[in-house]
Design an enzyme around this catalytic site. Structure first.
Site, PDB file in Angstrom:
ATOM      1  N   PRO A 144      13.929  -1.238-117.747  1.00 37.55           N
ATOM      2  CA  PRO A 144      14.072  -1.686-116.353  1.00 37.55           C
ATOM      3  C   PRO A 144      12.774  -2.304-115.830  1.00 37.55           C
ATOM      4  CG  PRO A 144      14.963   0.515-116.606  1.00 37.55           C
ATOM      5  CD  PRO A 144      14.340   0.152-117.921  1.00 37.55           C
ATOM      6  N   ARG A 145      12.944  -3.139-114.819  1.00 34.63           N
ATOM      7  CA  ARG A 145      11.809  -3.921-114.328  1.00 34.63           C
ATOM      8  C   ARG A 145      10.656  -3.060-113.825  1.00 34.63           C
ATOM      9  NH1 ARG A 145      13.111  -9.481-113.669  1.00 34.63           N
ATOM     10  NH2 ARG A 145      15.159  -9.753-114.587  1.00 34.63           N
ATOM     11  N   PHE A 146      10.988  -1.903-113.204  1.00 35.48           N
ATOM     12  CA  PHE A 146       9.873  -1.082-112.692  1.00 35.48           C
ATOM     13  C   PHE A 146       9.077  -0.471-113.843  1.00 35.48           C
ATOM     14  CE2 PHE A 146      13.807   1.344-112.539  1.00 35.48           C
ATOM     15  CZ  PHE A 146      13.493   2.534-113.165  1.00 35.48           C
ATOM     16  N   ALA A 203       6.816  -3.086-115.018  1.00 32.68           N
ATOM     17  CA  ALA A 203       5.723  -3.321-114.058  1.00 32.68           C
ATOM     18  C   ALA A 203       4.641  -2.274-114.234  1.00 32.68           C
ATOM     19  CB  ALA A 203       6.271  -3.262-112.632  1.00 32.68           C
TER      20      ALA A 203
END
Lengths: 106, 590
Positions: free
Chosen positions: B294-296, B299
């Site tokens: 997932p993007r988080f 990040a």
């Protein structure tokens, strides 16, 4: 980062109601100085979208990177055509790369 | 040559311009332009007006262009597939009712854009759009904004360029248009409208960027620095319900430039590595899906590596072919052309030296995460009657990106057109509200004239950005925060809000800057309340609470919403239940 204006080339778009760089800048940053030449009022606030550089009919504007981020004297020069842009990129050591990018369907 | 407008010297000198329209759209970016065109298509007899702070041909997120559409439903993909993927990317939290409708409308605007002239690469054998990962297609979008601006004019929409929106016109609790000022002419602009659509984008510049060297790099941001949260702030001031501000958009971006990296990672399948050459996502985040985590997670991963002493981190481009590298630079020229200049200025050979990555200053942006207006999925209306929302300012649908923001433009326009059709009677406006807003708008001009001293918008902006960075989980703090830091940040944001009365403006550009910082302060205040409320860590990176490091589903598997009372200024925080429509494990993409 700051658009650098070549004052010998800029004519202030005298024929236009508003200079094209001033009209197009999404940050309201381009304006004319007291001599009627284009200037960026707040170089720190430029997003380097290159809209001013691409629209200038005199090719008088160069988009520079802040030196803090990238070394001198690299350049990226767009030559804007009807349906494409020819980009010329010169790196800090003088190495040239050219790109032809389609911008609209024929 | 146009004459430069002079600033008014007293409140009486301020010229007011009144306009009337059927549908007012605030913000002429991607979402706003699609909304305008769709409203005209649904009912050509309606007057449709766009209020735009910049100039429509190069305003909003697409000013420089775009190199991909990240949400296109390709052949064989279903809406259900899309919801499952998007839901898992967002850590299991999105408005499924809204996301389904967005998904139903994802493809049409992209195909239309192509008909209007946007070049999209096709697979030669199948004539389908060429893939770039599961949901992405590669476009040559340098001119996509001028292309859509031409269509807006062709459809007969009215465009008010260089008008900065400052507040809604309200009558008996209903939004009946908006007020603002012309940043070139200096006049106050009052637009009375039967329906209003807000499409101003998200908020950059709430946090201090790490590229800021105090001189020339203040706006070296990934998100458009001219998207200053005006639409959020206007809604907050009018008491609209907002959702999920705490789901901040922190991402991995190219180091020192803050450029996109999906171009490299999704486009060319390059792995993320640390200073030791280890494939970070595959090694430490395999249970999250490795490179497609997932993007988080993506990040947070490089920031964790730095903290553990394993930085710097890179997207490993050394395995790319010469042809791929050339093509990747082509892609960047369509979206962030100066990244190609950046690589040249570093003299970087990508086959020998990979692209360095790092986190960005957090943004509040509903096109990527879910922050924004709480919407009714029937018609994209907000909780304020007469007001609809679309694009980055609209909440609940993360991962909608350019295609989804366009789709929301269509949905909000349909809602607004139907709303206008059932209205009876004339719209009245409250002249006292207009006069009060006039005084509020021009206050920084008259303070300078009368007092000769005060606070410059930039000074206040930098104070706010440093405060948010250090005490509300900015990039310099590796996105981390705790209760005491957030309380400190809130205390000082309240002081700054009180100090707004000392703002001074020397010209119209600075007056715009004053309102941008005023708007950002209101967004920051609500953001801190949201961050304080979620006493858990749901999305490490996006929202990392060092005092509550675990996820707490029992208490927080829900939406965190807020309203600010227009009378008392009190921010009320409450929750709304998650409604699952598409079955399955919400954390799994399939």
């Amino acid at each position: 980062m700051p658009p650098k204006v070549d004052l010998t080339k800029c004519d202030g778009c005298k024929a236009e109601e508003e200079p094209l760089c001033e009209q197009i800048c999404p940050g309201n940053l381009m304006t004319l100085n007291d001599d009627g030449k284009a200037m960026c009022r707040e170089s720190r606030d430029c997003w380097d979208c290159m809209s001013c550089t691409k629209i200038c009919p005199q090719g008088a504007i160069e988009t520079r990177l802040p030196y803090q981020l990238g070394y001198y004297p690299a350049k990226l020069i767009p030559k804007v055509g009807t349906n494409k842009i020819i980009w010329t990129c010169v790196d800090k050591d003088g190495k040239i790369e050219r790109f032809i990018v389609k911008t609209r369907n024929d | 040559m146009a004459m430069k407008a002079k600033l008014p010297e007293s409140l009486d000198q301020v010229e007011k311009v009144y306009c009337e329209t059927d549908i007012l759209i605030i913000g002429a970016g991607n979402a706003g332009c699609f909304a305008a065109i769709e409203a005209k298509r649904k009912n050509p007899d309606l007057k449709v007006t766009l209020m735009e702070k910049a100039y429509i041909d190069r305003s909003g997120c697409l000013a420089a262009g775009m190199d991909a559409i990240n949400t296109y439903l390709k052949k064989g993909k279903t809406i259900e597939d899309f919801i499952k993927w998007s839901r898992s990317q967002a850590g299991g939290l999105l408005r499924e009712d809204l996301a389904i409708k967005v998904a139903e409308n994802l493809n049409a605007p992209v195909e239309e854009w192509e008909e209007w002239g946007l070049p999209i690469k096709k697979n030669e054998d199948t004539a389908e759009y060429a893939n770039r990962g599961k949901w992405d297609i590669t476009i040559q979008g340098e001119s996509m904004k001028p292309i859509i601006a031409e269509k807006v004019r062709e459809y007969g929409c009215e465009v008010l360029n260089r008008v900065v929106a400052t507040n809604y016109l309200l009558k008996d609790g209903r939004v009946v248009g908006a007020m603002g000022f012309h940043v070139r002419q200096g006049k106050m602009v009052v637009v009375k409208a039967k329906a209003t659509i807000i499409a101003t984008g998200g908020a950059a510049g709430i946090y201090k960027p790490y590229t800021n060297d105090g001189s020339d790099s203040h706006h070296q941001l990934w998100y458009s620095p001219f998207n200053t949260g005006a639409g959020y702030a206007m809604g907050i001031r009018a008491g609209a319900e907002m959702t999920t501000f705490e789901m901040r958009w922190c991402a991995t971006r190219t180091k020192d430039f803050t450029g996109p990296i999906d171009t490299i990672s999704v486009g060319y399948g390059t792995p993320m590595i640390n200073g030791k050459g280890e494939k970070i996502l595959q090694k430490r985040y395999a249970e999250w899906g490795g490179e497609t985590a997932p993007r988080f997670i993506r990040a947070n991963a490089p920031m964790e590596e730095w903290m553990e002493g394993r930085g710097p981190c890179f997207m490993d481009t050394t395995g790319m072919s010469d042809e791929e590298i050339k093509q990747m630079k082509n892609d960047y020229l369509n979206e962030r052309p100066t990244y190609v200049l950046f690589l040249a200025a570093r003299g970087q050979d990508l086959k020998k030296e990979p692209i360095e990555i790092y986190g960005n200053d957090p943004y509040i942006v509903g096109g990527h995460t879910a922050s924004g207006y709480w919407l009714n999925s029937e018609d994209w209306s907000t909780t304020l009657p007469g007001l609809f929302a679309c694009g980055d300012v609209a909440g609940g649908v993360p991962n909608k990106f350019v295609g989804g923001c366009a789709a929301e433009g269509l949905l909000a326009a349909r809602g607004a057109v139907e709303y206008v059709a059932q209205l009876n009677g004339e719209i009245e406006i409250d002249e006292a509200q207009v006069e009060a807003e006039k005084a509020r708008i021009y206050a920084p001009v008259f303070r300078l004239i009368e007092e000769g001293d005060g606070v410059k918008p930039k000074e206040m902006e930098e104070r706010m950005q440093r405060l948010m960075d250090e005490y509300a989980g900015g990039v310099h703090q590796f996105f981390r925060m705790n209760e005491e830091q957030l309380q400190y940040a809130l205390k000082h944001i309240k002081i700054l809000q009180d100090q707004v009365k000392y703002l001074i403006a020397n010209d119209l550009h600075e007056l715009m800057g004053a309102h941008e910082v005023i708007d950002r302060l209101d967004v920051a205040e609500v953001l801190i309340h949201h961050l304080l409320y979620r006493k858990e860590t749901r999305w490490p990176g996006w929202q990392t609470r060092t005092d509550y490091p675990e996820k707490n589903d029992e208490a927080f598997d829900c939406f965190v919403n807020s309203t600010r009372d227009p009378e008392t200024g009190e921010v009320k925080i409450f929750t709304r239940e998650y409604e699952q429509i598409v079955p399955g494990d919400r954390m799994k993409p399939n």
